[in-house]
Write a protein that holds these residues in place. Structure first.
Motif, PDB file in Angstrom:
ATOM      1  N   GLY A 351      64.036  75.197  43.043  1.00 32.65           N
ATOM      2  CA  GLY A 351      65.469  74.962  43.193  1.00 32.65           C
ATOM      3  C   GLY A 351      66.143  75.877  44.192  1.00 32.65           C
ATOM      4  O   GLY A 351      67.368  75.977  44.204  1.00 32.65           O
ATOM      5  N   THR A 352      65.374  76.545  45.048  1.00 31.75           N
ATOM      6  CA  THR A 352      65.947  77.441  46.058  1.00 31.75           C
ATOM      7  C   THR A 352      66.394  76.645  47.269  1.00 31.75           C
ATOM      8  O   THR A 352      65.651  75.795  47.768  1.00 31.75           O
ATOM      9  N   LEU A 353      67.610  76.924  47.727  1.00 31.16           N
ATOM     10  CA  LEU A 353      68.135  76.247  48.911  1.00 31.16           C
ATOM     11  C   LEU A 353      67.472  76.807  50.153  1.00 31.16           C
ATOM     12  O   LEU A 353      67.350  78.023  50.324  1.00 31.16           O
ATOM     13  N   GLY A 354      67.038  75.929  51.039  1.00 29.39           N
ATOM     14  CA  GLY A 354      66.405  76.372  52.271  1.00 29.39           C
ATOM     15  C   GLY A 354      66.161  75.223  53.218  1.00 29.39           C
ATOM     16  O   GLY A 354      66.717  74.119  53.061  1.00 29.39           O
ATOM     17  N   VAL A 355      65.329  75.476  54.221  1.00 33.13           N
ATOM     18  CA  VAL A 355      64.947  74.459  55.192  1.00 33.13           C
ATOM     19  C   VAL A 355      63.427  74.513  55.360  1.00 33.13           C
ATOM     20  O   VAL A 355      62.786  75.535  55.092  1.00 33.13           O
ATOM     21  N   ARG A 356      62.868  73.388  55.821  1.00 36.42           N
ATOM     22  CA  ARG A 356      61.440  73.334  56.117  1.00 36.42           C
ATOM     23  C   ARG A 356      61.260  73.368  57.626  1.00 36.42           C
ATOM     24  O   ARG A 356      61.928  72.643  58.363  1.00 36.42           O
ATOM     25  N   THR A 357      60.347  74.209  58.071  1.00 37.77           N
ATOM     26  CA  THR A 357      60.066  74.382  59.494  1.00 37.77           C
ATOM     27  C   THR A 357      58.577  74.147  59.738  1.00 37.77           C
ATOM     28  O   THR A 357      57.794  73.989  58.797  1.00 37.77           O
ATOM     29  N   ILE A 358      58.214  74.143  61.013  1.00 41.53           N
ATOM     30  CA  ILE A 358      56.792  74.052  61.371  1.00 41.53           C
ATOM     31  C   ILE A 358      56.449  75.253  62.236  1.00 41.53           C
ATOM     32  O   ILE A 358      57.299  75.786  62.958  1.00 41.53           O
ATOM     33  N   ASP A 359      55.169  75.666  62.150  1.00 33.58           N
ATOM     34  CA  ASP A 359      54.714  76.776  62.970  1.00 33.58           C
ATOM     35  C   ASP A 359      54.003  76.235  64.215  1.00 33.58           C
ATOM     36  O   ASP A 359      54.077  75.038  64.519  1.00 33.58           O
ATOM     37  N   ALA A 360      53.313  77.106  64.905  1.00 31.83           N
ATOM     38  CA  ALA A 360      52.656  76.706  66.148  1.00 31.83           C
ATOM     39  C   ALA A 360      51.572  75.673  65.937  1.00 31.83           C
ATOM     40  O   ALA A 360      51.260  74.880  66.832  1.00 31.83           O
ATOM     41  N   SER A 361      50.980  75.630  64.722  1.00 34.60           N
ATOM     42  CA  SER A 361      49.922  74.649  64.430  1.00 34.60           C
ATOM     43  C   SER A 361      50.476  73.422  63.716  1.00 34.60           C
ATOM     44  O   SER A 361      49.716  72.670  63.111  1.00 34.60           O
ATOM     45  N   ASN A 362      51.784  73.238  63.742  1.00 30.56           N
ATOM     46  CA  ASN A 362      52.457  72.092  63.119  1.00 30.56           C
ATOM     47  C   ASN A 362      52.267  72.059  61.598  1.00 30.56           C
ATOM     48  O   ASN A 362      52.257  71.004  60.985  1.00 30.56           O
ATOM     49  N   THR A 363      52.145  73.240  60.994  1.00 33.10           N
ATOM     50  CA  THR A 363      52.040  73.348  59.539  1.00 33.10           C
ATOM     51  C   THR A 363      53.425  73.634  58.968  1.00 33.10           C
ATOM     52  O   THR A 363      54.178  74.466  59.492  1.00 33.10           O
ATOM     53  N   VAL A 364      53.736  72.962  57.875  1.00 35.62           N
ATOM     54  CA  VAL A 364      55.068  73.069  57.284  1.00 35.62           C
ATOM     55  C   VAL A 364      55.218  74.406  56.570  1.00 35.62           C
ATOM     56  O   VAL A 364      54.290  74.868  55.883  1.00 35.62           O
ATOM     57  N   GLU A 365      56.384  75.034  56.735  1.00 36.32           N
ATOM     58  CA  GLU A 365      56.747  76.246  56.016  1.00 36.32           C
ATOM     59  C   GLU A 365      58.125  76.062  55.409  1.00 36.32           C
ATOM     60  O   GLU A 365      58.961  75.334  55.955  1.00 36.32           O
ATOM     61  N   PHE A 366      58.366  76.744  54.274  1.00 35.74           N
ATOM     62  CA  PHE A 366      59.691  76.699  53.635  1.00 35.74           C
ATOM     63  C   PHE A 366      60.344  78.065  53.764  1.00 35.74           C
ATOM     64  O   PHE A 366      59.718  79.097  53.502  1.00 35.74           O
ATOM     65  N   HIS A 367      61.626  78.076  54.186  1.00 40.45           N
ATOM     66  CA  HIS A 367      62.378  79.316  54.329  1.00 40.45           C
ATOM     67  C   HIS A 367      63.690  79.202  53.554  1.00 40.45           C
ATOM     68  O   HIS A 367      64.473  78.265  53.776  1.00 40.45           O
ATOM     69  N   ALA A 368      63.915  80.144  52.653  1.00 43.73           N
ATOM     70  CA  ALA A 368      65.197  80.198  51.945  1.00 43.73           C
ATOM     71  C   ALA A 368      66.295  80.653  52.903  1.00 43.73           C
ATOM     72  O   ALA A 368      66.075  81.541  53.733  1.00 43.73           O
ATOM     73  N   VAL A 369      67.463  80.045  52.820  1.00 42.31           N
ATOM     74  CA  VAL A 369      68.579  80.377  53.703  1.00 42.31           C
ATOM     75  C   VAL A 369      69.833  80.611  52.879  1.00 42.31           C
ATOM     76  O   VAL A 369      69.919  80.209  51.714  1.00 42.31           O
TER      77      VAL A 369
END
Length: 413
Positions: A351-369
């Motif tokens: 339930g943490t608010l954040g965004v999903r990003t991709i790294d250099a290898s196009n792997t998904v990461e989640f970052h709380a904002v």
């Protein structure tokens, strides 16, 4: 009709049985191959024959965002308050003898609001002044008596001194010496009495002066003046109206400068400082107004746990009225933030608010904002690096750790 239904059911059951339980046999009969997986008997492991290419990955739309330094602000809901507001009241009893001023009129400091009938106050002042003159006339007489008593004391002391010397030589009797000493004591008493008379005369002057000051003050109170420049919020007292002490004469408000008043939650009070720049948007749709924080309470409201803050704003043209609703923004320390579409925000499994990003290898990461500010162009958020490839479409269909097929879009798209 029932026979056809039964036959159809049997046919469907047979097909399902062959497809599920006899699938390898069915594939051999049809001459095909299992495209999902084959068994490597040598290693006894499942091998995925499908290559990991873009055709097998989830497609997402990615926006490359660069952090920018922006001014942070504490957002409050408040209202405008007049810098000053006072109900001008009478301090003495008399009837009004001037025409009333109508509400909305602008007055300057010292302007007459209500003039009261003096009555016999002029005669009372004249009587007090006469008593003062009389009291002052007693002072020279009292001073002369002090001088006379002092001279008699000096004479008595001379006689006493002579009698004492004669008595020592045997030329004066003891009675004469005693009489001279009694004369000295009497002269001392006369001096003290004369000095008391002088002090009484001086006290009479002070009492008469107080009476004169009271009479003059009573006359001054007949003219009720504006304590400061501003606007009349009510009509002044009507002609012929009897005003008692405490009766209302007029209400004056000062609108320049005007104050913006709001309440800061305790979670944000550390970000507000006296002297900080602030702006406000009024509910009437007027242009934004700016000012500076002039007061921050150090005691929280017991009910709301908020702190009072006041902002002084110039209002020379009087276009801002008292009591208008305002959205206040108080400037705070700047922060590095990203401007993203609000739709890019998502929640993880916790339930943490954040965004999903991709790294250099196009792997998904989640970052709380953390949200800083909401604007028509998007939301400003913190918690990301200097540059971030944010998934703006398709973020709900992927999780952290999986690879995706990104399509980058420009910021203006």
């Amino acid at each position: 009709m029932r026979i056809f239904s039964i036959l159809a059911a049997l046919a469907v059951s047979t097909v399902l049985y062959l497809f599920i339980f006899e699938r390898p046999t069915l594939i051999e009969m049809t001459g095909g191959a299992d495209t999902e997986a084959t068994v490597d008997t040598a290693e006894n492991t499942i091998v995925d024959p499908i290559p990991e290419d873009s055709a097998a990955l989830v497609k997402v739309v990615v926006q490359r965002s660069e952090a920018r330094q922006i001014d942070s602000a504490v957002v409050l809901r408040g209202q405008t308050n007049a810098a000053r507001r006072v109900d001008v009241r009478a301090e003495t009893s008399a009837t009004v003898i001037t025409e009333p001023l109508r509400k909305g009129a602008e007055v300057a400091a010292g302007d007459v609001l209500c003039q009261l009938d003096p009555g016999t106050r002029g005669a009372s002042l004249a009587q007090a002044q006469a008593q003062l003159a009389e009291a002052r006339a007693f002072v020279p007489e009292a001073e002369a008596r002090v001088t006379q008593a002092q001279a008699q004391l000096d004479e008595a002391r001379i006689i006493q001194n002579a009698s004492s010397k004669l008595s020592e030589g045997g030329f004066a009797s003891t009675t004469r010496v005693a009489n001279s000493e009694a004369a000295v004591a009497t002269a001392l008493a006369g001096v003290e009495a004369a000095r008391a008379g002088l002090q009484t005369a001086q006290s009479g002057i002070q009492s008469a002066q107080a009476a004169v000051a009271a009479a003059e003050r009573e006359i001054e109170l007949l003219t009720i003046r504006a304590p400061f420049g501003g606007l009349l919020e009510s009509d002044t007292a009507e002609l012929g109206e009897l005003l008692q002490p405490g009766a209302h004469c007029a209400t004056i408000i000062q609108l320049d400068p005007i104050k913006l008043v709001g309440f800061v939650p305790e979670t944000e009070v550390a970000r507000v400082t006296v002297g900080a720049t602030a702006s406000a948007k009024l509910a009437t749709g007027q242009d934004d107004v700016t000012g500076r924080v002039t007061f921050l309470s150090r005691t929280a409201d017991e009910t709301t746990r908020t702190f009072l803050v006041e902002i002084e704003v110039s209002n020379t043209d009087k276009r801002i009225s008292d009591g208008q609703t305002a959205e206040i923004l108080i400037a705070s320390d700047g922060a590095s933030a990203h401007l993203l579409p609000q739709s890019a925000l998502t929640l993880n499994d916790e339930g943490t608010l954040g965004v999903r990003t991709i790294d250099a290898s196009n792997t998904v990461e989640f970052h709380a904002v953390s949200l800083m500010r909401d604007t028509p162009q998007g939301v400003w958020v913190t918690g990301l690096g200097a540059v971030a490839d944010v998934i703006v479409l398709g973020q709900e269909y992927v999780i952290a750790g999986v690879k995706v097929a990104p399509t980058f879009r420009e910021l203006g798209q």
